[in-house]
Design an enzyme around this catalytic site. Sequence first.
Site, mmCIF file in Angstrom:
data_model
loop_
_atom_site.group_PDB
_atom_site.id
_atom_site.type_symbol
_atom_site.label_atom_id
_atom_site.label_comp_id
_atom_site.label_asym_id
_atom_site.label_seq_id
_atom_site.Cartn_x
_atom_site.Cartn_y
_atom_site.Cartn_z
ATOM 1 N N CYS A 182 -17.697 -34.701 -5.157
ATOM 2 C CA CYS A 182 -17.215 -34.447 -3.797
ATOM 3 C C CYS A 182 -16.372 -35.647 -3.369
ATOM 4 O O CYS A 182 -16.840 -36.787 -3.420
ATOM 5 C CB CYS A 182 -18.426 -34.266 -2.870
ATOM 6 S SG CYS A 182 -17.985 -34.183 -1.127
ATOM 7 N N ASN A 222 -27.735 -31.678 9.011
ATOM 8 C CA ASN A 222 -28.274 -33.000 8.690
ATOM 9 C C ASN A 222 -28.151 -33.859 9.931
ATOM 10 O O ASN A 222 -27.033 -34.193 10.315
ATOM 11 C CB ASN A 222 -27.460 -33.664 7.581
ATOM 12 C CG ASN A 222 -27.601 -32.947 6.270
ATOM 13 O OD1 ASN A 222 -28.709 -32.665 5.833
ATOM 14 N ND2 ASN A 222 -26.486 -32.609 5.662
ATOM 15 N N SER A 251 -12.140 -27.620 1.483
ATOM 16 C CA SER A 251 -12.863 -27.148 2.665
ATOM 17 C C SER A 251 -12.127 -27.563 3.935
ATOM 18 O O SER A 251 -11.747 -28.718 4.095
ATOM 19 C CB SER A 251 -14.270 -27.765 2.658
ATOM 20 O OG SER A 251 -14.952 -27.451 3.842
ATOM 21 N N CYS A 282 -23.601 -33.405 3.631
ATOM 22 C CA CYS A 282 -22.459 -33.032 4.455
ATOM 23 C C CYS A 282 -22.529 -33.680 5.823
ATOM 24 O O CYS A 282 -23.561 -33.703 6.459
ATOM 25 C CB CYS A 282 -22.462 -31.538 4.705
ATOM 26 S SG CYS A 282 -22.571 -30.617 3.229
HETATM 27 N N1 SAH Z 1 -13.130 -31.478 7.124
HETATM 28 C C1 SAH Z 1 -13.504 -30.461 6.225
HETATM 29 C C2 SAH Z 1 -14.220 -30.994 4.993
HETATM 30 C C3 SAH Z 1 -15.213 -32.084 5.214
HETATM 31 S S1 SAH Z 1 -16.652 -31.647 6.132
HETATM 32 C C4 SAH Z 1 -14.338 -29.395 6.923
HETATM 33 O O1 SAH Z 1 -14.724 -29.597 8.056
HETATM 34 O O2 SAH Z 1 -14.550 -28.360 6.299
HETATM 35 C C5 SAH Z 1 -17.555 -30.742 4.900
HETATM 36 C C6 SAH Z 1 -18.633 -29.834 5.444
HETATM 37 O O3 SAH Z 1 -19.692 -30.574 6.025
HETATM 38 C C7 SAH Z 1 -18.156 -28.877 6.523
HETATM 39 O O4 SAH Z 1 -18.502 -27.555 6.175
HETATM 40 C C8 SAH Z 1 -18.928 -29.292 7.757
HETATM 41 O O5 SAH Z 1 -19.161 -28.191 8.596
HETATM 42 C C9 SAH Z 1 -20.178 -29.866 7.143
HETATM 43 N N2 SAH Z 1 -20.890 -30.784 8.020
HETATM 44 C C10 SAH Z 1 -20.360 -31.702 8.853
HETATM 45 N N3 SAH Z 1 -21.339 -32.364 9.511
HETATM 46 C C11 SAH Z 1 -22.512 -31.863 9.077
HETATM 47 C C12 SAH Z 1 -23.881 -32.165 9.346
HETATM 48 N N4 SAH Z 1 -24.220 -33.128 10.210
HETATM 49 N N5 SAH Z 1 -24.830 -31.442 8.721
HETATM 50 C C13 SAH Z 1 -24.491 -30.495 7.811
HETATM 51 N N6 SAH Z 1 -23.234 -30.185 7.483
HETATM 52 C C14 SAH Z 1 -22.247 -30.856 8.110
#
Ligand code: SAH
Length: 348
Positions: free
Chosen positions: A106, A291, A192, A333
Site C-alpha cells: 500500500c 479505526n 482508491s 486505513c
Molecule cells: N484518498 C483516497 C485513498 C487513501 S484513504 C481515498 O480516500 O480513497 C484509503 C481508505 O481509507 C479510504 O477508503 C478511506 O475511506 C479509508 N479510511 C480513512 N480513514 C479511515 C479510518 N479512520 N478508519 C478506517 N478507514 C479509513
Amino acid sequence: MSKINLKSLSYHELSDWILSLGEKSFRASQIWLWLYHKNLSEFTGMTNISRQFQNTLKERAFIFTLPLSKTTNSRTSQTRKYLWKLNDGNHIESVYIPEGKRKTFCISSQVGCAVGCRFCATAEMGFIRNLEVHEIVEQVLAMQRHTGIRPTNLVVMGMGEPLLNYNNVMKALWILNHQDGLAIGHRKVTVSTSGIVPIIEQYIRDRHPFNLAVSLNAADNETRSGIMPINRKYPLDSLIRAVKLYARQSRKRVTFEYVLIKGVNDSPEDAHRLLNLLSGIRCKVNLIAYNPVRGPWSRPDDQCIHAFAEIIRPLCAPVTLRLSKGDDINAACGQLATTATDRHGYNL
Ligand code: SAH
Ligand code: SF4
C-alpha cells in the site's frame, strides 16, 4: 548540468535519452531490468553494461532511493509499516500487508491530503505536497528491498488523494506495470479515490486499465457531506453517474469502500440506502470497521457490522469485511499520518 533521475522516466523517455547519448535503445531495457527486476541502487552492478557506459551513467544520471526512518511491526498480524524520509525532510508511509499468497503493498500518493475527510488521520496534516513519480515508484522498490518480497498486489490507499496527483500517480503505475518495469499486472493494481468526479471522468477518457475503488462511506448526501466535505462539491448523483460510466466502459467491477462508524452511517436504514444506491452496478463492497484516530467516534460492534453486511447481500456483490490489519501500529486505513504517528511514539 543537473543529473537525470532515472526512476522518474517512462520507458520511452529513457530510450530517447539513451539514444541522445549515442547509445542503442536496447540499453533502456537493460537498465530497467537492473532497476526494477534486480532492484539495483548502483550502476556498478550492471554487469552487462560496459564500464565506459556505466561511467557515463554515473556522470549524467542517478538512482533515487528512499531512506528509511522507521519500521513498525504489527503484533497482531504480519503487517509492517515503513516511514520514509523525503529529500525535503517530509515523511511518508507505505504499508506491507501479507495475507497468505497475496502480498499487498500500500503506497502513498501525496504528503498529507487536501480532501479533509473527518474520520481520517491524514486529513489532519492538511495538504503539504504531491509526491513525484520517483517517490511513488521507489516506495514499492524500497519495500521490496526491505521485505525481500515481490508485491502481488498494489493499492494506492496510503496518504493522499491519488486523483489529485493524477499525472504523477498514473505515470508511476505505468512504470510499475511495464513488462520491463516491475511487471505488476494492471488487474492487481487499485487506485482508491474519495470521488473527485472530473478526474474520474478523465480517467475514463484516458482508458487507464487499473482498478478503481471509491470511498463511499455513506449512501445519502447529508451523511456523506457531514463526514466527507468533498461531497458538497461532487454529490452522490454525480459520483454514481461517473462510476456507472466507468463500469460500462471498463467492464470492470468497481470497489466501493464503506467505513462503518458507530451511530454515523451504520444503521439498518443506512444499509438499505446503500443497497438502493448500488443496485444495478456491478461492484464489490469493502466494509471497513472504523479505526479510531481521534474525536468522539468509535467502531460499531461485530454484530452490527454483520447485520449491515447481511442487508446489502442482495447486491450480489462480494461483500468483504476488512479486519483492519495493523491497526495496533496505526498502519490501518486512515491512520497513516506522520503528524499523528509523531504523537503515537515516533521519534523523527
Ligand atoms: N484518498 C483516497 C485513498 C487513501 S484513504 C481515498 O480516500 O480513497 C484509503 C481508505 O481509507 C479510504 O477508503 C478511506 O475511506 C479509508 N479510511 C480513512 N480513514 C479511515 C479510518 N479512520 N478508519 C478506517 N478507514 C479509513
Ligand atoms: Fe484524503 Fe482519503 Fe483521508 Fe479523505 S480518506 S482525507 S481523501 S486520504
